[in-house]
Design a protein around this motif. Structure first.
Motif, PDB file in Angstrom:
ATOM      1  N   UNK A 187      43.922 -52.250  36.956  1.00  0.00           N
ATOM      2  CA  UNK A 187      43.137 -53.481  36.691  1.00  0.00           C
ATOM      3  C   UNK A 187      43.448 -54.868  37.477  1.00  0.00           C
ATOM      4  N   UNK A 189      45.926 -56.654  36.786  1.00  0.00           N
ATOM      5  CA  UNK A 189      46.557 -57.478  36.032  1.00  0.00           C
ATOM      6  C   UNK A 189      47.226 -56.986  34.736  1.00  0.00           C
ATOM      7  N   UNK A 191      47.430 -58.545  31.968  1.00  0.00           N
ATOM      8  CA  UNK A 191      47.067 -59.380  30.624  1.00  0.00           C
ATOM      9  C   UNK A 191      45.696 -59.583  30.356  1.00  0.00           C
ATOM     10  N   UNK A 192      44.955 -58.760  31.179  1.00  0.00           N
ATOM     11  CA  UNK A 192      43.370 -58.738  30.773  1.00  0.00           C
ATOM     12  C   UNK A 192      42.686 -57.751  30.071  1.00  0.00           C
ATOM     13  N   UNK A 193      42.676 -57.917  28.723  1.00  0.00           N
ATOM     14  CA  UNK A 193      42.546 -56.890  27.718  1.00  0.00           C
ATOM     15  C   UNK A 193      40.845 -56.300  28.209  1.00  0.00           C
ATOM     16  N   UNK A 194      40.217 -57.469  28.490  1.00  0.00           N
ATOM     17  CA  UNK A 194      38.886 -57.197  28.689  1.00  0.00           C
ATOM     18  C   UNK A 194      38.685 -56.129  29.937  1.00  0.00           C
ATOM     19  N   UNK A 195      39.463 -56.353  30.946  1.00  0.00           N
ATOM     20  CA  UNK A 195      39.601 -55.069  32.075  1.00  0.00           C
ATOM     21  C   UNK A 195      39.800 -54.076  31.654  1.00  0.00           C
ATOM     22  N   UNK A 197      39.414 -52.649  28.530  1.00  0.00           N
ATOM     23  CA  UNK A 197      38.503 -52.384  27.860  1.00  0.00           C
ATOM     24  C   UNK A 197      37.036 -51.543  28.619  1.00  0.00           C
ATOM     25  N   UNK A 198      36.855 -52.379  29.599  1.00  0.00           N
ATOM     26  CA  UNK A 198      35.817 -51.845  30.469  1.00  0.00           C
ATOM     27  C   UNK A 198      36.199 -50.823  31.438  1.00  0.00           C
ATOM     28  N   UNK A 199      37.285 -50.618  31.681  1.00  0.00           N
ATOM     29  CA  UNK A 199      37.729 -49.409  32.778  1.00  0.00           C
ATOM     30  C   UNK A 199      37.704 -48.197  31.480  1.00  0.00           C
ATOM     31  N   UNK A 201      36.008 -47.992  28.686  1.00  0.00           N
ATOM     32  CA  UNK A 201      34.661 -47.764  28.433  1.00  0.00           C
ATOM     33  C   UNK A 201      34.060 -46.728  29.509  1.00  0.00           C
ATOM     34  N   UNK A 220      45.609 -53.098  25.761  1.00  0.00           N
ATOM     35  CA  UNK A 220      45.210 -53.278  24.548  1.00  0.00           C
ATOM     36  C   UNK A 220      43.873 -53.035  24.502  1.00  0.00           C
ATOM     37  N   UNK A 224      41.538 -50.791  21.809  1.00  0.00           N
ATOM     38  CA  UNK A 224      40.423 -51.424  21.136  1.00  0.00           C
ATOM     39  C   UNK A 224      39.114 -50.278  21.571  1.00  0.00           C
ATOM     40  N   UNK A 225      38.798 -50.240  22.833  1.00  0.00           N
ATOM     41  CA  UNK A 225      37.632 -49.226  22.992  1.00  0.00           C
ATOM     42  C   UNK A 225      37.913 -47.902  22.245  1.00  0.00           C
TER      43      UNK A 225
ATOM     44  N   UNK B  13      28.983 -53.058  28.845  1.00  0.00           N
ATOM     45  CA  UNK B  13      30.236 -53.705  29.278  1.00  0.00           C
ATOM     46  C   UNK B  13      29.839 -55.188  29.871  1.00  0.00           C
ATOM     47  N   UNK B  17      31.436 -58.522  27.789  1.00  0.00           N
ATOM     48  CA  UNK B  17      32.176 -59.384  28.792  1.00  0.00           C
ATOM     49  C   UNK B  17      31.429 -60.835  28.600  1.00  0.00           C
ATOM     50  N   UNK B 134      32.368 -51.633  18.211  1.00  0.00           N
ATOM     51  CA  UNK B 134      31.165 -50.983  18.777  1.00  0.00           C
ATOM     52  C   UNK B 134      30.250 -50.385  18.080  1.00  0.00           C
ATOM     53  N   UNK B 220      36.384 -63.455  21.776  1.00  0.00           N
ATOM     54  CA  UNK B 220      36.885 -62.918  22.648  1.00  0.00           C
ATOM     55  C   UNK B 220      38.220 -62.213  21.794  1.00  0.00           C
ATOM     56  N   UNK B 224      37.890 -58.354  21.773  1.00  0.00           N
ATOM     57  CA  UNK B 224      38.702 -57.815  23.028  1.00  0.00           C
ATOM     58  C   UNK B 224      39.963 -57.670  22.933  1.00  0.00           C
ATOM     59  N   UNK B 269      34.562 -52.636  38.384  1.00  0.00           N
ATOM     60  CA  UNK B 269      35.455 -51.838  37.753  1.00  0.00           C
ATOM     61  C   UNK B 269      34.880 -50.302  37.905  1.00  0.00           C
ATOM     62  N   UNK B 286      38.690 -55.838  43.145  1.00  0.00           N
ATOM     63  CA  UNK B 286      39.205 -56.825  42.274  1.00  0.00           C
ATOM     64  C   UNK B 286      38.526 -58.325  42.528  1.00  0.00           C
TER      65      UNK B 286
END
Ligand SMILES: Nc1ncnc2c1ncn2[C@@H]1O[C@H](COP(=O)(O)OP(=O)(O)OP(=O)(O)O)[C@@H](O)[C@H]1O
Ligand SMILES: Nc1ncnc2c1ncn2[C@@H]1O[C@H](COP(=O)(O)OP(=O)(O)OP(=O)(O)O)[C@@H](O)[C@H]1O
Ligand SMILES: [Mg+2]
Ligand SMILES: [Mg+2]
Lengths: 348, 319, 512, 348
Positions: A187, A189, A191-195, A197-199, A201, A220, A224-225, B13, B17, B134, B220, B224, B269, B286
């Protein structure tokens, strides 16, 4: 050898302001903070346990911690603790390598320990873990769980430690069935939960059904996902594997009126064990200064958390995992700690 | 992976986001349209995320399934309240709006982390049990193709965000309030001579930005991150600010920009699993979202003019 | 009661200055009442008090005999007072209709009913003969139309009393004619008007009475029928003023500026200057007469290097300067008094002293090896401020705080002081009082007498005829005629400017 | 009261008000304000070590503040100081480890490399603004993230073999000195503070004394008038960003060659660039103001680290106080009105 330095400091402290002649210990966290649900937290738990065992109290006269808000704070915090006459100061995390190295030279009388890095100074006890052994077991568990023969790995930032996790995990999967593919993604990082999650997903929707993360807060997003997918479709068999500590609590989800948990297991890194161990040695006048201690399965420094109760083949997996544990403990098998080693690795 | 598979992953996604960014960027749009620069969006998101999580953790037993929505309302209220600080400073006390915005950002982080330590005696909260999750949107998700792409595996909040963007567009461009808002941001003195209360409009706009920024943070945190700590909101507010500018201070533009950011991020991603992108070093993926944004701005967006009076305190009788 | 508005003994102070000192103004129903005074005399301030933008320290305002407190523009609106401000109060990005309805929107079910609003606007605009396009955006329409929008704003709110603050300063002669017609219509419809203007001719033409103020003090009110421009001017300034600028015969020498076949496009990419030829000789003032929008701005910008020319030739002292960067053009010997002093002429947030060096800061003695010598700059500024009578507290005062007239004087001082071979003066006296205008005209003529070339662009035919030695009429980007100011008339010029290029005796054609 | 005295008194009152509100918060939440401020003071100036650390922290603050202020004074808003700082840090360290040269050449070269890298990083938004009228705020925000990922990649893949940090810079490129170490008991104080002060002078000199500064400010105030006066608006925008970026890059070089001596991969931003915005604004974008604001923030930041240890107060309290100070400075109109009222009463 830290032998001589040892005596000298102990004497020092005896005459210092530690009125009850306590052996005092403190740690500096990295920016993650003392309750990062990861190794800072684990280290702090170890220190607390050590303190309780020895009748210490939190404060300047017992045990304590300082939290860093940025990389620049490591040095100040370490120095501050030394100046408060703590007998042993831990630097938690490889980011502190430079700071510990420098201060150890300046404060030759003080004792330090660094987690996850090696500092070659006589008054520093370096602590490493064989993360690959824990993640190997996680890999085994994942490989025995997957139904799609596709597994995912989410890394935080590329680093030596995370590389050990990756190499071990892939080795574990490979050991069970080389035909299973492991999709690896970093990712960039922690500390990037959204990353995360997207990965996750992406992975889950491309047929991957087990994902292991070594990505701190980014992870996290994985949980979540997985929880969301489970809640949406309780029948779906998807799993996440935690890291550092037992992350079972992150996996609880209510789906179809029942409580489920999507955490398969966690690859545990027992920083607490290591911290207590080092502190104990130091208190006993046996400070492993100048040495690097590597905590692996054999030392109970890493391990696999209990498996999820919902697993249909839980017993089989347990058996398999235990077999591997024996092999590793017996020294019959060396788990690769780098991707280069992984290339030549063979479980036979 | 087929093209359809890629879309099935990318679209949800992207929506996930974009949702917090859309809310927050809309907030920024209201504020700046009224002539008050708001770089405090980041701080407003922090406050929103903080209050949503704390409320969620505290009342989840009492509220059950409604917890995230009620928490969102709380985040909105707290965000609105917090933005009053910015309003008082920059409207009543003629503060440099940028400075005041910086203060908001610093203050939000300080206050919320201080309170987390005070409430829980640790640096970050526990994970919430009831966040937004979701869902397949009933009925709509059954539409062939479209349903799978847009309405499956997605979040209600994303659609609320898009809906709010449309409402914001309606308010700003179709109602008397919107006309007055824009007039105040372009030429406050002209508005004043037409009997419009410049101060009142600006207060409303800034409070709206606080409310929406609070929602952005709340969305958020609850869809998330699931908890609140020092790194929960780290730069999303600035991305929202960028979305607002990218969208040329237009609600639908801001929404489009936020979706674009979400898209670029998802693409970076999923890029890993695309055959032709597989072997390129991770770093390119990235940085891709950011580079794409810069290229987009340079290539086809062209110049964007801020509302004329933004950043300028209105002092009656001066010119 | 015959007075609709009475402002009695009004006093308004600003920090350090009394802008209005015991001024009385009484407006009769159905009259056009002029308010006359030098720049900074306090006219705008007095009207802003009436409109509720400022609160007076002392004095009473009565509307239809009843004392009122006008604490904000809303109250003024309710009392039927509308104001057309000196600096337009229009939102550039809005349409005409949006500007007019702002604050008093027609709605249906919560949203603006723009169709109805446009219809309403069209109706009043037809009623009062104020032609506007309700759907046009303000930034796209001419200044004249913008002003009509301002007037419509007040009428839309049902104003009975209209205040016009210097409405004609920014208008072309055609537009002024139209405005005067509009004012007459308004009076017929029963409105009363207060008109601020520096143009005595206009006062004589439309006003019934005139109130004169000087330095914040009311001098008195006179009936227009009982006075004349000379008396008014001296009443206002406190001394004799000459109108016809004294000047000797021009002695033109060699050509300084020679333009041949110049083509320039405007910002939208349409041809603005077409195959234009023009010559300005040393020792003469050439005035360019024309209706706004016929390529004047583009012509100046092309000469000064601010805009790219498509083709042709611009020679200064025989040297080609076409498409040279502005600094090269300046250094080749041009001076430029720009049309928009706020936009181009000054850095308003710099002290007036620093503005004096805007064209020369990088040259000795102001700058040596890239390091500025502020002592020299402010020394120079101080002397120019004195020489050009720029009224400012000091050379360190921000340019923003100066009145328009004084800003203009500073620019003129700066440009003339460099002693350029060619001085381009674009609308140099816009918005200035007669005293200041006289001063500036003198300077232009002085420049000519020193053997320099002067190119004057102005919409004021008076100014063009009085100051120029030769008039070039511009129409649709072409010089359509060159006429002699001594023999021409305003009527003739007006016709030429409108594009009726009849051959007449004494009219030389440019393309000859 | 004269305007001059007011200009001095207002920030002082703002600081006091910030402290006051901080105290009130502590009283409400049950912490001991006296202990907290005592710990804060000791942590910043308690002994020579802490004083040294404080000055060290002030150094990058001054430079980051200059970077923000310089752009501000010329009509630009550089939110990208953070990114420019990171690349400056990397470049300086790169030169510091890659060459072996005599100190008189090596050190200046490394410092200049930092400045050049920051300048280059700022050149891009400058160019895009000048050439395509792209809003510099967005581009600089985006460039921050790009800087973070690119430098991490370079450290891992170019400057080391997948390690998380570079080698230490050679002694010949280090800003550290034994003299300061002995003076301040091994704090990380380094020569950079003098570079920072020289830069303050340079910024003042450029803006107030040179014809370039005259142009830069004029372009910032009024592009049309500047163009009319023959200035090249585009190149002035670019130059302004480049100079601002050079200051930011220097701030990074100070960290790389002084504070740390190496560059390490980063999980997030250093925060110094963003704090620079607060420094510049509190310092009213003027030279003296920036120095004073940097001193204030530097001491608060370093002192705060000591608060949890010595007084048990979370160090976030200091963040609150800093924010309040910035806020009160922003709303200084309120304070001015208050002063006016008081002094009027005094006269009557
Ligand atoms: N907002 C203000 N603040 C301070 N002083 C002001 C302000 N507005 C006007 N003044 C002062 O009041 C005096 C009168 O200004 P006013 O604008 O009424 O002049 P005027 O007669 O309208 O001039 P002009 O013919 O140039 O329009 C000025 O000399 C100026 O010093
Ligand atoms: N904010 C202000 N502070 C100080 N003085 C002001 C301010 N605003 C206006 N003034 C004063 O108002 C006076 C007149 O202003 P006004 O707008 O009437 O000038 P003007 O000559 O009509 O300008 P213009 O030609 O640009 O219309 C100036 O002398 C100026 O000093
Ligand atoms: Mg006026
Ligand atoms: Mg005027």
């Amino acid at each position: 050898g830290g032998g001589e330095g040892n005596e000298a400091t102990d004497g020092d402290n005896g005459g210092g302001d530690s009125t009850e002649n306590n052996f005092t210990v403190a740690m500096v966290t990295d920016v993650g903070g003392v309750d990062d649900k990861s190794f800072n937290q684990s280290a702090w738990e170890g220190i607390q346990a050590f303190g309780e065992e020895n009748g210490l109290e939190k404060g300047t006269d017992g045990y304590n911690y300082l939290q860093s808000q940025s990389d620049a704070d490591y040095s100040t915090n370490l120095n501050n603790l030394v100046r408060q006459d703590f007998d042993l100061v831990f630097g938690i995390g490889f980011m502190m390598e430079g700071a510990v190295d420098e201060i150890a030279q300046q404060q030759a009388d003080a004792h330090f320990s660094i987690i996850d890095a090696v500092v070659d100074q006589p008054n520093v006890a370096s602590v490493l873990f064989k993360e690959q052994e824990a993640s190997f077991l996680a890999g085994v568990a994942a490989a025995l769980t997957t139904e799609t023969n596709k597994i995912g790995f989410i890394g935080g930032m590329e680093s030596e430690v995370i590389e050990r996790f990756e190499a071990g995990f892939r080795a574990g999967v490979q050991a069970v069935d080389p035909a299973i593919t492991v999709d690896v993604q970093y990712a960039g990082a922690f500390d990037k939960a959204e990353l995360g999650q997207t990965i996750a997903s992406t992975m889950y929707s491309s047929d991957i059904d087990v994902i292991f993360h070594a990505a701190g807060g980014t992870g996290n997003g994985l949980f979540k996902e997985a929880r969301d997918l489970k809640a949406n479709d309780p029948e779906r068999k998807i799993w996440a594997i935690g890291v550092d500590s037992d992350q079972t609590a992150e996996g609880v989800v209510e789906a179809g009126g029942e409580e489920h948990n999507i955490v398969l297991t966690s690859a545990m890194k027992r920083v607490d064990v290591a911290v207590q161990d080092v502190a104990k040695h130091a208190m006993d006048g046996d400070f492993p200064g100048g040495e690097t201690t590597t905590y692996g399965l054999a030392q109970d420094g890493v391990g696999l958390a209990p498996l999820n109760e919902e697993l249909e083949n839980k017993a089989d997996i347990e058996t398999a995992v235990n077999e591997w544990i024996e092999k590793i403990k017996a020294g019959d098998l060396t788990i690769p700690g780098t991707l280069a080693e992984l290339e030549t690795f063979s479980a036979e | 992976m087929s093209f359809m598979d890629i879309l099935v992953i990318i679209i949800p996604s992207t929506l996930l986001w974009a949702a917090p960014l859309i809310f927050t960027a809309l907030g920024g749009t209201f504020s700046e349209r009224s002539g008050v620069v708001n770089i405090g969006l980041e701080g407003l998101m922090v406050i929103g995320a903080f209050s949503a999580i704390v409320f969620n953790l505290t009342f989840v037993d009492a509220l059950g399934a409604w917890t995230p929505w009620v928490s969102l309302l709380v985040a909105m209220a707290v965000g609105a309240l917090f933005s009053l600080i910015h309003a008082v400073a920059s409207i009543t006390f003629r503060a440099d709006q940028t400075v005041s915005g910086v203060a908001i950002n610093l203050l939000a982080v300080g206050v919320s982390l201080f309170l987390v330590k005070f409430f829980y005696d640790k640096g970050q909260t526990d994970i919430i049990q009831k966040g937004f999750s979701k869902i397949d949107i009933p009925v709509l998700s059954d539409i062939p193709v479209i349903g799978e792409l847009f309405f499956s595996n997605t979040y209600y909040t994303s659609f609320v965000a898009i809906f709010v963007a449309v409402i914001a567009w309606y308010i700003i461009y179709k109602t008397p309030f919107g006309l007055r808002l824009r007039a105040v941001g372009e030429h406050p003195m002209a508005a004043d001579t037409m009997g419009i209360n410049v101060t009142k409009i600006r207060y409303i706009a800034v409070v709206l930005s606080g409310a929406l920024g609070g929602i952005g943070g709340g969305v958020y945190a609850q869809s998330i991150s699931s908890d609140f700590g020092h790194a929960t909101i780290s730069g999303q507010g600035f991305m929202a600010l960028a979305a607002m500018i990218f969208g040329k201070w237009h609600p639908l533009g801001a929404m489009g920009a936020a979706l674009f950011f979400g898209f670029a991020q998802s693409l970076s991603i999923i890029g890993n699993s695309l055959p032709f992108l597989e072997n390129i070093p991770n770093v390119y993926l990235l940085i891709a979202p950011y580079v794409l944004t810069i290229l987009a701005l340079t290539g086809f967006i062209g110049r964007a003019d801020a509302p004329k009076a933004s950043g300028v305190p209105y002092i009656k009788g001066s010119r | 009661m015959e007075y609709v508005i009475e402002m009695l003994n009004i006093r308004k102070e600003f920090p350090g200055i009394v802008a209005n000192d015991n001024i009385t103004l009484q407006l009769k129903q159905g009259e056009i009442h002029a308010l006359l005074g030098e720049n900074g005399a306090g006219k705008s301030t007095l009207m802003n008090v009436l409109f509720g933008l400022y609160q007076p320290e002392k004095g009473e305002i009565r509307v239809n005999g009843k004392p009122v407190q006008i604490t904000n523009p809303n109250i003024a609106n309710e009392l039927g007072i509308g104001m057309v401000h000196q600096h337009f109060m229009l939102v550039d990005k809005f349409t005409v209709t949006e500007n007019i309805i702002l604050g008093k929107e027609t709605t249906s079910r919560g949203s603006i009913d723009i169709k109805k609003a446009e219809k309403d606007v069209r109706e009043i605009s037809e009623k009062y003969g104020l032609a506007v396009d309700p759907q046009a955006t303000i930034s796209d329409i001419s200044v004249g139309m913008q002003q009509r929008v301002e007037i419509l704003k007040t009428l839309y709110r049902g104003a009975e009393i209209l205040i016009f603050d210097e409405p004609t300063a920014v208008l072309t002669p055609q537009e002024i004619k139209e405005l005067i017609q509009i004012m007459k219509t308004l009076i017929k419809e029963g409105k009363s008007i207060i008109l601020i203007t520096h143009k005595l001719k206009e006062i004589m033409e439309v006003c019934d009475r005139v109130t004169v103020i000087r330095k914040g003090v009311g001098i008195g009110t006179v009936n227009v029928s009982e006075t004349n421009p000379n008396d008014l001017a001296s009443l206002m300034v406190g001394r004799e003023v000459t109108f016809k600028t004294e000047k000797t015969e021009a002695k033109p020498e060699q050509g300084v500026l020679e333009i041949n076949g110049l083509n320039v496009k405007d910002s939208r990419g349409l041809p603005a200057v077409n195959n234009l030829n023009l010559e300005v000789k040393a020792g003469e003032i050439v005035g360019i007469a024309g209706v706004d929008g016929n390529g004047q701005s583009e012509l100046i910008e092309a000469i000064t290097g601010l805009r790219k020319s498509e083709s042709g030739s611009i020679k200064l002292n025989g040297k080609e300067i076409i498409n040279m960067p502005p600094r090269k053009v300046t250094e080749a010997g041009t001076g430029h008094i720009p049309q928009d002093r706020h936009k181009h002429g000054l850095v308003l947030d710099y002290p007036i002293g620093a503005n004096i060096a805007l064209q020369t800061y990088y040259k000795r003695p102001f700058s040596k090896g890239g390091v500025l010598n502020y002592k020299e700059i402010y020394k120079k500024a101080k002397s120019l401020i004195k020489e050009y009578d720029v009224r400012t507290p000091s050379e360190y005062t921000l340019a923003r705080a100066l009145s328009g007239g004084n800003q203009q004087k500073a620019i003129i001082g700066r440009e003339i002081d460099r002693n350029p071979d060619l001085l381009i003066a674009a609308q140099p006296t816009r918005g200035l009082d007669v005293g200041a205008i006289e001063f500036i005209h003198k300077r232009l003529i002085e420049q000519r007498d020193n053997g320099k070339a002067v190119l004057l662009i102005s919409f004021e035919l008076d100014e063009i005829i009085n100051v120029s030695d030769k008039i070039a009429v511009i129409y649709e980007g072409e010089i359509v005629a060159i006429v002699d100011p001594k023999t021409t008339t305003e009527q003739e010029l007006g016709l030429l400017m409108a594009g009726s290029n009849q051959k007449k005796e004494g009219v030389q054609h440019a393309d000859v | 009261m004269s305007n001059r005295t007011k200009n001095i008194i207002v920030p002082i009152i703002a600081v006091l008000l910030g402290m006051l509100v901080g105290t009130i918060i502590m009283l409400i939440t049950g912490y001991d304000p006296v202990a907290a401020f005592g710990a804060l003071w000791n942590g910043a100036f308690g002994d020579s070590y802490f004083t040294g650390e404080t000055i060290r922290q002030i150094t990058p603050y001054i430079l980051a503040g200059l970077a923000v202020a310089f752009a501000f004074r010329t009509g630009l808003f550089n939110i990208g100081v953070e990114g420019q700082l990171i690349v400056g840090w990397l470049a300086a360290v790169w030169v510091g480890v890659a060459f072996e040269l005599p100190k008189v050449i090596h050190l200046p070269l490394a410092v200049l490399a930092g400045a050049a890298a920051g300048a280059l990083w700022a050149f891009i938004p400058g160019l895009l603004k000048a050439r395509f009228r792209v809003h510099e705020v967005i581009v600089t925000i985006m460039m921050n993230y790009v800087a973070l990922h690119v430098t991490n990649y370079i450290i891992r893949s170019v400057l080391s073999e997948s390690s998380d940090r570079t080698e230490l810079v050679h002694q010949s490129a280090s800003l550290r000195s034994p003299f300061f170490e002995s003076l301040t008991d091994y704090s990380r104080l380094h020569w950079g503070i003098f570079i920072a002060l020289i830069c303050v002078f340079i910024m003042w000199f450029i803006l107030e004394k040179t014809s370039r500064g005259y142009e830069l400010k004029a372009v910032g105030f009024n592009q049309h008038a500047s163009e009319y006066a023959g200035m090249n608006v585009k190149s002035n925008i670019i130059i302004s960003m480049v100079i601002s970026g050079a200051f930011a890059g220097l701030a990074g070089a100070m960290e790389g060659l002084g504070t740390f001596g190496y560059a390490a991969t980063k999980g997030g931003f250093t925060g110094v660039g963003f704090d620079g915005i607060a420094v510049a604004l509190l310092g009213a974008n003027g030279p003296i103001g920036i120095i004073l604001a940097a001193i204030l923030f530097g001491s608060l930041k370093v002192g705060a680290l000591n608060m949890p240890l010595e007084a048990g107060v979370p160090n976030e309290l200091v963040d609150i106080i800093i924010a309040l100070i910035v806020f009160f400075v922003a709303a200084s109109y309120m304070i001015r009105m208050f002063i006016d009222r008081i002094s009027k009463k005094g006269v009557k």
